[in-house]
Design a protein around this motif. Structure first.
Motif, mmCIF file in Angstrom:
data_model
loop_
_atom_site.group_PDB
_atom_site.id
_atom_site.type_symbol
_atom_site.label_atom_id
_atom_site.label_comp_id
_atom_site.label_asym_id
_atom_site.label_seq_id
_atom_site.Cartn_x
_atom_site.Cartn_y
_atom_site.Cartn_z
ATOM 1 N N SER A 6 0.805 -1.214 0.000
ATOM 2 C CA SER A 6 0.000 0.000 0.000
ATOM 3 C C SER A 6 0.838 1.264 0.000
ATOM 4 O O SER A 6 0.308 2.368 -0.007
ATOM 5 C CB SER A 6 -0.929 0.002 1.226
ATOM 6 N N VAL A 7 2.146 1.128 -0.004
ATOM 7 C CA VAL A 7 3.053 2.265 0.000
ATOM 8 C C VAL A 7 3.742 2.359 -1.345
ATOM 9 O O VAL A 7 4.025 1.349 -1.991
ATOM 10 C CB VAL A 7 4.108 2.102 1.128
ATOM 11 N N THR A 8 3.993 3.585 -1.791
ATOM 12 C CA THR A 8 4.696 3.784 -3.049
ATOM 13 C C THR A 8 6.185 3.519 -2.836
ATOM 14 O O THR A 8 6.895 4.337 -2.231
ATOM 15 C CB THR A 8 4.494 5.220 -3.576
ATOM 16 N N CYS A 72 6.589 -0.445 6.961
ATOM 17 C CA CYS A 72 5.202 -0.889 6.843
ATOM 18 C C CYS A 72 4.945 -2.217 7.540
ATOM 19 O O CYS A 72 3.796 -2.608 7.736
ATOM 20 C CB CYS A 72 4.828 -1.020 5.372
ATOM 21 N N ALA A 73 6.003 -2.920 7.908
ATOM 22 C CA ALA A 73 5.844 -4.257 8.487
ATOM 23 C C ALA A 73 6.207 -4.320 9.957
ATOM 24 O O ALA A 73 5.867 -5.294 10.638
ATOM 25 C CB ALA A 73 6.707 -5.256 7.719
ATOM 26 N N ALA A 74 6.911 -3.311 10.473
ATOM 27 C CA ALA A 74 7.397 -3.351 11.856
ATOM 28 C C ALA A 74 6.982 -2.084 12.606
ATOM 29 O O ALA A 74 6.509 -1.114 12.009
ATOM 30 C CB ALA A 74 8.918 -3.482 11.865
ATOM 31 N N ALA A 75 7.168 -2.103 13.920
ATOM 32 C CA ALA A 75 6.797 -0.947 14.729
ATOM 33 C C ALA A 75 7.720 0.233 14.496
ATOM 34 O O ALA A 75 7.290 1.396 14.546
ATOM 35 C CB ALA A 75 6.808 -1.328 16.211
ATOM 36 N N ALA A 76 9.001 -0.036 14.253
ATOM 37 C CA ALA A 76 9.962 1.045 14.070
ATOM 38 C C ALA A 76 11.189 0.539 13.339
ATOM 39 O O ALA A 76 11.475 -0.663 13.337
ATOM 40 C CB ALA A 76 10.369 1.630 15.423
ATOM 41 N N VAL A 77 11.900 1.476 12.729
ATOM 42 C CA VAL A 77 13.148 1.163 12.029
ATOM 43 C C VAL A 77 14.211 2.168 12.447
ATOM 44 O O VAL A 77 13.977 3.375 12.421
ATOM 45 C CB VAL A 77 12.971 1.216 10.493
ATOM 46 N N ALA A 98 5.686 7.518 2.603
ATOM 47 C CA ALA A 98 4.928 6.837 3.663
ATOM 48 C C ALA A 98 4.732 7.796 4.833
ATOM 49 O O ALA A 98 5.247 7.571 5.929
ATOM 50 C CB ALA A 98 5.660 5.575 4.117
ATOM 51 N N PRO A 99 4.002 8.889 4.603
ATOM 52 C CA PRO A 99 3.878 9.931 5.630
ATOM 53 C C PRO A 99 3.319 9.449 6.959
ATOM 54 O O PRO A 99 3.699 9.966 8.013
ATOM 55 C CB PRO A 99 2.952 10.965 4.973
ATOM 56 N N ASP A 100 2.441 8.442 6.922
ATOM 57 C CA ASP A 100 1.864 7.956 8.177
ATOM 58 C C ASP A 100 2.814 7.078 8.972
ATOM 59 O O ASP A 100 2.520 6.689 10.102
ATOM 60 C CB ASP A 100 0.559 7.190 7.909
ATOM 61 N N ARG A 101 4.004 6.764 8.397
ATOM 62 C CA ARG A 101 4.984 5.943 9.104
ATOM 63 C C ARG A 101 6.279 6.703 9.373
ATOM 64 O O ARG A 101 7.227 6.151 9.944
ATOM 65 C CB ARG A 101 5.308 4.686 8.279
ATOM 66 N N ALA A 102 6.330 7.972 8.993
ATOM 67 C CA ALA A 102 7.560 8.749 9.153
ATOM 68 C C ALA A 102 7.986 8.850 10.616
ATOM 69 O O ALA A 102 9.190 8.893 10.914
ATOM 70 C CB ALA A 102 7.372 10.146 8.560
ATOM 71 N N PHE A 103 7.027 8.860 11.534
ATOM 72 C CA PHE A 103 7.348 8.981 12.960
ATOM 73 C C PHE A 103 8.109 7.770 13.487
ATOM 74 O O PHE A 103 8.762 7.843 14.534
ATOM 75 C CB PHE A 103 6.064 9.141 13.774
#
Length: 302
Positions: A6-8, A72-77, A98-103
């Motif tokens: 779902s991410v580009t 997209c698959a883990a809590a954090a990187v 992936a703006p919703d995962r940038a944090f």
């Protein structure tokens, strides 16, 4: 949570655009070969078998191809990048794709050969376990084994490893005793966990196209760390493979002090002195190191 589908993800054109923007010319010195195929990224993420609660350590994220899939698959990187230009640009790339995962991303500008657990613990605001639980990376091929062994030694919280390395290095890491590829990397990797080849990667998915084949290696880290003296065991391994065609009685002579001492150590360890290092398991090397420790202690008390 998003999924890699779902991410580009970054394609070939985007990779080239980013490289031009940053004036990045991939170098062999830093082992820079950037993955530009989304299906390959998805395949790597799937092979990593991550949990949604995992804190992933990525080494050499480059322009961010794999980083996006991991987020997209883990809590954090936490991404460790030695190239300042790439390290500074990565958060922006993630925010764009992936703006919703940038944090959930933290970037460490540094050398994976020297990064410590303390360095990573300083990033206490990550929405995940404080310490990394998985290592997933396209490792720089010129330092792949040293980086892998350093991080396995440094990070006691790892449970899972999936790394992309040169194909012949993958064969060595996953080799079993007695095989032609079995050597120092095989035994030292086995100290930390069970390694296996997890697939091949086509040269065509990289820019620039590398001159070697690539493969994935998965390591299931032992749930309970070994209590043996790792330095002593690794010294015995190094000594045995420095003269891998010699019998252990001869190959370990300098390490033990003499051929007679090596013979005594091996007999105490229950290992055939006429065997060669390429036939021994990591447990047998541990027994050899322990036998020498016991014999050295006995000599000191005489």
């Amino acid at each position: 949570m998003s999924t890699p589908n779902s991410v580009t993800l970054l394609g070939a054109a985007e990779i080239r655009r980013l490289a031009d923007e940053l004036a990045v010319r991939p170098t062999k010195t830093l082992g820079q070969n950037f993955v530009h195929d989304g299906n390959t990224v998805r395949r790597i993420v799937a092979a990593a078998d991550l949990r949604s609660t995992d804190h992933v350590l990525e080494v050499g994220p480059g322009l961010g191809s794999l980083t996006l899939g991991l987020l997209c698959a883990a809590a954090a990187v936490t991404a460790v990048e030695i190239d300042r230009r790439l390290a500074d640009r990565l958060p922006t790339t993630v925010a764009e794709h992936a703006p919703d995962r940038a944090f959930a991303l933290r970037v460490v500008h540094g050398d994976a050969l020297t990064v410590t657990e303390a360095d990573l613990r300083s990033l206490s605001d990550l929405p995940a376990p404080e310490d990394p639980t998985a290592l997933v990376a396209n490792l720089p091929y010129n330092v792949a084994v040293p980086v892998l062994l350093h991080l396995l030694a440094e990070l006691s919280t790892l449970r899972r490893v999936l790394v992309m390395v040169q194909a012949e290095v993958a064969d060595r890491l996953a080799a079993q005793p007695g095989g032609k590829d079995y050597g120092v990397p095989s035994v030292k990797a086995a100290w930390y966990g069970t390694a296996r080849r997890a697939g091949s990667i086509s040269r065509s998915v990289f820019w620039p196209v590398p001159g070697v084949d690539s493969a994935l290696v998965a390591i299931d880290v032992h749930p309970h760390p070994r209590t043996d003296d790792r330095a002593a065991v690794f010294a015995a391994i190094d000594a045995a493979f420095a003269q891998r065609r010699k019998t252990l009685r001869v190959a370990l002579a300098s390490w033990a002090g003499s051929t007679e001492a090596a013979q005594e150590v091996l007999e105490r360890a229950g290992v055939d002195p006429s065997a060669r290092g390429e036939t021994l398991t990591v447990d047998e090397f541990a027994a050899i190191a322990e036998a020498r420790t016991v014999l050295d202690a006995a000599v000191r008390t005489e």
